[in-house]
Design an enzyme around this catalytic site. Structure first.
Site, PDB file in Angstrom:
ATOM      1  N   HIS A 250       6.391 -93.809  43.444  1.00 10.94           N
ATOM      2  CA  HIS A 250       5.758 -93.381  44.899  1.00 10.94           C
ATOM      3  C   HIS A 250       6.529 -93.814  45.906  1.00 10.94           C
ATOM      4  O   HIS A 250       7.150 -93.144  46.579  1.00 10.94           O
ATOM      5  CB  HIS A 250       4.395 -93.650  45.016  1.00 10.94           C
ATOM      6  CG  HIS A 250       3.612 -93.548  46.331  1.00 10.94           C
ATOM      7  ND1 HIS A 250       3.591 -92.014  46.612  1.00 10.94           N
ATOM      8  CD2 HIS A 250       3.431 -94.047  47.297  1.00 10.94           C
ATOM      9  CE1 HIS A 250       3.147 -92.058  47.943  1.00 10.94           C
ATOM     10  NE2 HIS A 250       3.132 -93.220  48.396  1.00 10.94           N
TER      11      HIS A 250
ATOM     12  N   TYR B 246       0.744 -95.538  35.014  1.00  9.29           N
ATOM     13  CA  TYR B 246      -0.039 -94.259  35.038  1.00  9.29           C
ATOM     14  C   TYR B 246       0.393 -93.005  34.349  1.00  9.29           C
ATOM     15  O   TYR B 246      -0.273 -91.982  34.492  1.00  9.29           O
ATOM     16  CB  TYR B 246      -0.617 -94.067  36.619  1.00  9.29           C
ATOM     17  CG  TYR B 246       0.500 -93.959  37.529  1.00  9.29           C
ATOM     18  CD1 TYR B 246       0.788 -92.869  38.108  1.00  9.29           C
ATOM     19  CD2 TYR B 246       0.836 -95.022  38.360  1.00  9.29           C
ATOM     20  CE1 TYR B 246       1.961 -92.722  38.930  1.00  9.29           C
ATOM     21  CE2 TYR B 246       1.654 -95.265  39.250  1.00  9.29           C
ATOM     22  CZ  TYR B 246       2.254 -94.014  39.677  1.00  9.29           C
ATOM     23  OH  TYR B 246       3.385 -93.592  40.594  1.00  9.29           O
TER      24      TYR B 246
ATOM     25  N   ARG C  11       8.148 -86.094  40.771  1.00  4.48           N
ATOM     26  CA  ARG C  11       8.830 -87.212  41.441  1.00  4.48           C
ATOM     27  C   ARG C  11       8.985 -88.024  40.116  1.00  4.48           C
ATOM     28  O   ARG C  11       8.457 -88.593  39.576  1.00  4.48           O
ATOM     29  CB  ARG C  11       8.453 -87.823  42.531  1.00  4.48           C
ATOM     30  CG  ARG C  11       6.943 -88.838  42.007  1.00  4.48           C
ATOM     31  CD  ARG C  11       6.640 -89.706  43.238  1.00  4.48           C
ATOM     32  NE  ARG C  11       5.212 -90.218  43.234  1.00  4.48           N
ATOM     33  CZ  ARG C  11       4.694 -91.194  42.504  1.00  4.48           C
ATOM     34  NH1 ARG C  11       5.595 -91.819  41.650  1.00  4.48           N
ATOM     35  NH2 ARG C  11       3.432 -91.104  42.177  1.00  4.48           N
TER      36      ARG C  11
END
Length: 358
Positions: free
Chosen positions: A261, A271, A257
């Site tokens: 999120h 991250y 992706r």
């Protein structure tokens, strides 16, 4: 002699490489030129829809939204391998599959806003309302599939989750039941590398998610999730196996992706490295398939521009329809919960309206 893990075959499916070149001629799906163009059109539409939905969320015009850019091939390719009579059980990110399986776009916008009409799926649309509870749709899937089997219907239940969902207990329970009962089901894990911020390698010691099928006694397949033809080929085979009474399959689509999120405050730069993101952007499913179609003279810049304009028009019309939907009321929400309200619901309604409870 007992089998070792390496003796359990987990195949890897890829039709197109990162440049759109065919690497597995024997796996090229038997699709017409019009069907190939339709796949591209749907992926372009999905990318435009995602870009618009992200902006709408930032403007406060949508509620919950999980971006999908980068996952178009795994979403569009898999849904295209089903038929209308098959039943989809999506997760909250699986808006494109729901849409192309018949779920009206304006209702998906309402679903994002938490409007009750967003969950009123039309009777002729075989899609469960997108599940917000991670993995819950995996348990529901064998129930739908069992219904098909008991009625002798040649339909298939297809469900989706992410790599994080494959760590849920529901994931194993659903697959195990479907395997034990030899049900017509397909479990698709879109491995986009991160369960929110937790990388796949920290979620499980398994080398692949696909091999988790071994414990359920069902086939497991890993596919290049950035390759729409590969995804279609793997899903079509799994769906036809299920339809022919050969039981369920687990498919792991390895994808990525590009966005966060969800739009609820996630920051992927905390991250993910720029190098990681760049390496996956070079595998963009739209660029890959566009290269393939252009080599066959099936897609042009004009086709792309026309598709983008049509997508924007469709999205605007659906948004207007969602904006004009009747406003929700607490009384209306209570009335819509059951055909005959329970005593407790009647009490709550009376308390809100000031009317006496019957």
């Amino acid at each position: 002699m007992s089998k070792t893990l390496t003796e359990h075959s987990i195949s890897y499916v890829q039709v197109l490489d990162e440049n759109g070149k065919v690497v597995s001629p024997d796996l090229v799906p038997n699709l017409t030129d019009d069907q190939l163009r339709e796949l591209m059109s749907r992926m372009v539409f999905t990318r435009i829809l995602d870009q618009r939905a992200v902006k709408l969320t930032r403007q406060g015009r949508l509620g919950f939204y999980a971006p999908v850019s980068g996952q178009e091939a795994s979403m569009i390719g898999s849904e295209y391998a089903t038929v209308k009579e098959d039943f989809l059980l999506p997760g909250y990110r699986d808006i494109p599959q729901s849409l192309f399986h018949g779920y009206p776009l304006h209702q998906l916008f309402l679903y994002s806003r938490g409007h009750q009409l967003g969950g009123r799926v039309p009777a002729d649309v075989n899609v469960m309302i997108p599940q917000i509870i991670i993995g819950a749709q995996i348990v529901q899937t064998p129930g739908v599939a069992l219904g098909f089997k008991l009625r002798g219907e040649k339909h298939v239940a297809v469900t989706y989750t992410g790599d994080g969902g494959s760590s849920q207990g529901d994931f194993y329970e659903g697959m195990n039941f479907a395997g034990a009962m030899n049900l017509p089901a397909v479990f698709i894990v879109q491995n986009n590398q991160y369960a929110i911020s937790v990388p796949r390698e920290k979620q499980t010691k398994a080398e692949t998610i696909a091999q988790k099928a071994i414990a359920a006694g069902i086939p497991g397949v890993q596919v290049d999730g950035m390759d729409v033809l590969g995804v279609y080929a793997a899903t079509h085979q799994a769906v036809e196996r299920a339809r022919n009474g050969e039981g369920p399959t687990l498919i792991e689509a390895v994808t990525f992706r590009y966005g966060p999120h969800t739009m609820a405050g996630d920051d992927p730069t905390r991250y993910r490295t720029k190098e990681t993101e760049a390496s996956w952007e070079s595998k963009d499913p739209l660029i890959r398939f566009r290269n393939y179609l252009e080599s066959k003279n099936l897609w042009s810049k004009e086709d792309e521009e026309k598709t983008i304009e049509e997508a924007k028009e469709t999205i605007n019309e659906a948004l207007k329809k969602a904006d004009n939907a009747e406003k929700m009321t607490v009384e209306g929400l209570i009335d819509s919960m059951f055909e005959e309200p329970t005593h407790e619901l009647k009490r709550q309604r009376a308390e809100i309206t000031g009317e006496g409870a019957n």
